[in-house]
Scaffold this active site. Structure first.
Site, PDB file in Angstrom:
ATOM      1  N   TRP A 154       4.644  -0.720   4.908  1.00 36.55           N
ATOM      2  CA  TRP A 154       5.137  -1.995   5.428  1.00 36.55           C
ATOM      3  C   TRP A 154       4.177  -3.134   5.096  1.00 36.55           C
ATOM      4  CZ3 TRP A 154       7.769  -1.659  10.846  1.00 36.55           C
ATOM      5  CH2 TRP A 154       8.298  -0.398  11.078  1.00 36.55           C
ATOM      6  N   HIS A 155       3.316  -2.964   4.119  1.00 40.37           N
ATOM      7  CA  HIS A 155       2.257  -3.942   3.863  1.00 40.37           C
ATOM      8  C   HIS A 155       2.590  -4.865   2.686  1.00 40.37           C
ATOM      9  CE1 HIS A 155      -0.843  -1.010   5.867  1.00 40.37           C
ATOM     10  NE2 HIS A 155       0.053  -1.488   6.706  1.00 40.37           N
ATOM     11  N   SER A 156       3.766  -5.426   2.698  1.00 40.51           N
ATOM     12  CA  SER A 156       4.216  -6.280   1.597  1.00 40.51           C
ATOM     13  C   SER A 156       3.441  -7.593   1.563  1.00 40.51           C
ATOM     14  CB  SER A 156       5.710  -6.584   1.752  1.00 40.51           C
ATOM     15  OG  SER A 156       6.474  -5.399   1.754  1.00 40.51           O
TER      16      SER A 156
ATOM     17  N   HIS B 114       0.864  -1.172   0.000  1.00 42.11           N
ATOM     18  CA  HIS B 114       0.000   0.000   0.000  1.00 42.11           C
ATOM     19  C   HIS B 114       0.905   1.228   0.000  1.00 42.11           C
ATOM     20  CE1 HIS B 114      -3.287  -2.525   2.181  1.00 42.11           C
ATOM     21  NE2 HIS B 114      -3.479  -2.540   0.881  1.00 42.11           N
TER      22      HIS B 114
END
Length: 633
Positions: free
Chosen positions: A566-568, A355
């Site tokens: 940090w939404h890998s 994101h």
């Protein structure tokens, strides 16, 4: 220094002062570090199940299995150190310590430079200690939309399957009588609450939003369906202000001397390099792992064998690398690195998603106890706060957040290319948000660029379903990687951020405590632009009118400033093999036996929320699947 850098320097010092040397035993948060006798394993040890990575999903799965089946021998291997009792973990307000230069509790993946982001390298942090992202993130409570899981089109992973697991995770402490508790859990290990501290200005923020925008204050944007407004947001924090990470809630209670599950062991500070296979079977069977202990100067490799199963849980950026070094991936890439192919899976490392985040910042008249600015700049004594049990330590600076989507008329104004996508993917899905907007009670950036002793508020806009895609692959067979974040490779994603920024800026100017815009946290508008930066509150009541030149300046700023949330996810996608899938609905890696992947890398498509809750749910689902596979209760 880049965005967030100065903000975290004070916490870097904090990490040295209050983290090192702790040897206190015990499991209560804040008690200090504890070295459990089950925190080590040797190459002679055989176990039933090995988890290759100790992040959020891994801790949930391993903890559930170990608790339910005390005779199942489980080893959890983590490249970082223990998180138990670490003050920077336990106290959510200190989250930025993990982003400090030289941090050993986060992994900083560096993408190759891209023209789409101003020829910058994008830095993607990931969890680098036990508990993974749940130990070091902002602890923001956010759950997906129900149709997100239905869109995965995978048997056993639809909304009706996953929502009960999301409830199973939590004990929800409602901050409002309007919360429908039928849509939340009340007996899970993760406590969701206000954490004992909220800013007083949240009411001013919500009043401004409802008065100026038409968006509503909603009871709950985390009920899997609601969209189109804001709420007073809870967090992954217990009522007494302690972070609710996966390791403290699922793992550490099992490692006490009187624990019911002496079968669970941790192997910390040890990075898994590859999976070992028995190639005489068809398909090849995973029989163990090879790992590298930290401090071994990169040369010492050890092995542990698994009698039943290996589960790769190293995250969306780590798991595909382990697979490729093990011989699972695109056969052409493997051949180029001299790695014999175990299973030809071109989808490994592809489909990378995140994101995208932008934050604009504003000067305020708020008092010091209404923001984290004083904590970030050292004006507050962190040690004294800890000693006094200051409730602000249980705060993550985010009290108000919303799930938003534009009106159809607004979508049209973003251009024909965006509107075509809007009509196809959003217009007929009224419960699908375009962005999350967060009010962050602090300056997000370099404090050297702002006035000393000033209090700030920032507004973060998160694009939830970017069309941009990236990839990560090994570049050397042992340690290197080639990472393309893919950020803003789709112009549609730029338009999403432009819409979010304009709406956020309009709200900020109407806040009763607004005292001007922080110039370094906004575009550089053309000289004389009516949309230019306000140095004070003068002119805040005027409607902002943007010209084409202004929009060009905004797009340039977006490309130069966009960052990660940090939404890998997505790099070991759970979908049919012929469609580029890596694992099936049972999390089995295609073309192998006894090998699964269980982390956010399996998500085939993005979700309309922060991904922490989905990581917990994947862990719960993986525990059920593995128990069924092994015939366990």
């Amino acid at each position: 220094m880049g965005s967030l850098t100065f903000f975290i320097l004070i916490f870097s010092l904090l990490g040295v002062l209050v983290v090192r040397g702790q040897t206190v035993r015990g499991n209560s948060p804040g008690a200090g570090f504890r070295h459990d006798k089950r925190e080590s394993a040797t190459s002679e040890d055989d176990v039933d199940i090995i988890f290759a990575g100790g992040g959020t999903a891994a801790c949930v799965t391993a903890g559930r299995l170990a608790h339910a089946n005390p005779h199942l021998n489980i080893l959890l291997v983590e490249g970082g150190r223990n998180n138990q009792g670490d003050p920077t973990v336990v106290h959510p307000a200190l989250f930025a310590a993990h982003l400090a230069p030289g941090s050993t509790t986060a992994l900083f993946y560096r993408s190759k430079p891209s023209k789409h982001v101003g020829n910058r390298e994008v830095i993607i942090p990931a969890g680098g200690m036990l508990g993974g992202g749940s130990s070091i993130n902002l602890a923001m409570y956010s759950r997906a939309q129900a149709f997100d899981y239905d869109a995965w089109k995978t048997p056993g992973w639809a909304a009706k399957d996953i929502i009960p697991l999301c409830d199973k995770i939590e004990t929800y402490h409602p901050g409002s009588a309007k919360i429908d508790m039928k849509k939340h859990g009340n007996s899970g290990p993760i406590h969701i609450s206000d954490g004992g501290f909220r800013s007083k200005c949240e009411n001013d923020i919500l009043r401004t939003i409802t008065r100026e925008t038409g968006w509503k204050e909603l009871a709950d944007i985390n009920d899997f369906s609601t969209v189109g407004g804001f709420m007073k947001l809870p967090r992954y924090v217990s009522p007494d202000g302690k972070r609710q990470d996966a390791a403290h809630r699922y793992i550490h209670p099992l490692l006490q001397q009187d624990a019911p599950s002496p079968n669970l062991r941790l192997l910390l500070n040890s990075s898994v390099t590859r999976v070992l296979f028995d190639k005489t079977t068809s398909p090849p069977r995973a029989i163990g792992i090879e790992y590298r202990p930290s401090g071994s100067n990169g040369t010492e490799l050890r092995t542990v064998r698994a009698r039943k199963m290996v589960v790769i849980t190293a995250g969306a950026l780590g798991s595909p690398q382990i697979l490729e070094r093990s011989g699972v991936g695109n056969s052409k890439l493997l051949q180029a690195h001299g790695i014999p192919a175990i299973s030809d899976l071109p989808g490994v490392g592809e489909n990378y998603q995140d994101h995208h985040l932008l934050a604009s910042s504003y000067k305020t008249s708020l008092p010091p106890d209404e923001t984290l600015d004083a904590l970030a700049t050292g004006r507050k004594d962190v040690g004294a706060m800890i000693a006094a049990g200051d409730p602000q330590l249980g705060w993550n600076s985010i009290d108000v957040a919303g799930k938003l989507r534009p009106e159809d008329s607004e979508a049209k104004k973003l251009g024909p290319a965006f509107y075509d996508i809007w009509k196809r993917d959003w217009k007929s899905h009224p419960k699908k948000p375009l962005t999350i907007m967060n009010f962050i009670n602090t300056f997000v950036g370099n404090f050297a660029d702002v006035e000393p002793d000033r209090q700030h508020i920032s507004i973060g806009t998160i694009s939830l379903y970017p069309y941009s895609r990236g990839s990560i692959h090994i570049s050397k067979s042992d340690t290197g990687y080639d990472f393309d974040s893919g950020f803003l490779s789709s112009d549609v994603d730029v338009k999403t951020q432009m819409w979010g920024y304009k709406r956020a800026r309009a709200i900020a100017r109407k806040l009763p405590f607004f005292e001007g815009e922080v110039a370094v946290a906004h575009p550089k508008y053309p000289v004389g632009s009516a949309a230019g930066i306000l140095a004070s509150s003068d002119g805040a009541n005027k409607e902002i009118v943007y010209t084409a030149e202004d929009d060009a300046a905004i797009e340039l700023w977006i490309r130069q400033s966009v960052g990660t949330t940090w939404h890998s996810l997505g790099t070991c996608a759970m979908k049919p093999r012929k469609e580029g899938g890596v694992v099936d609905s049972r999390l089995n890696v295609y073309g192998t036996k006894g090998l699964k992947v269980a982390d956010l890398s399996i998500a085939p498509e993005n979700i309309g929320a922060n991904v922490g809750n989905t990581a917990f749910a994947i862990g719960e689902k993986a525990a059920l699947i593995i128990a069924e596979d092994l015939g366990l209760h």
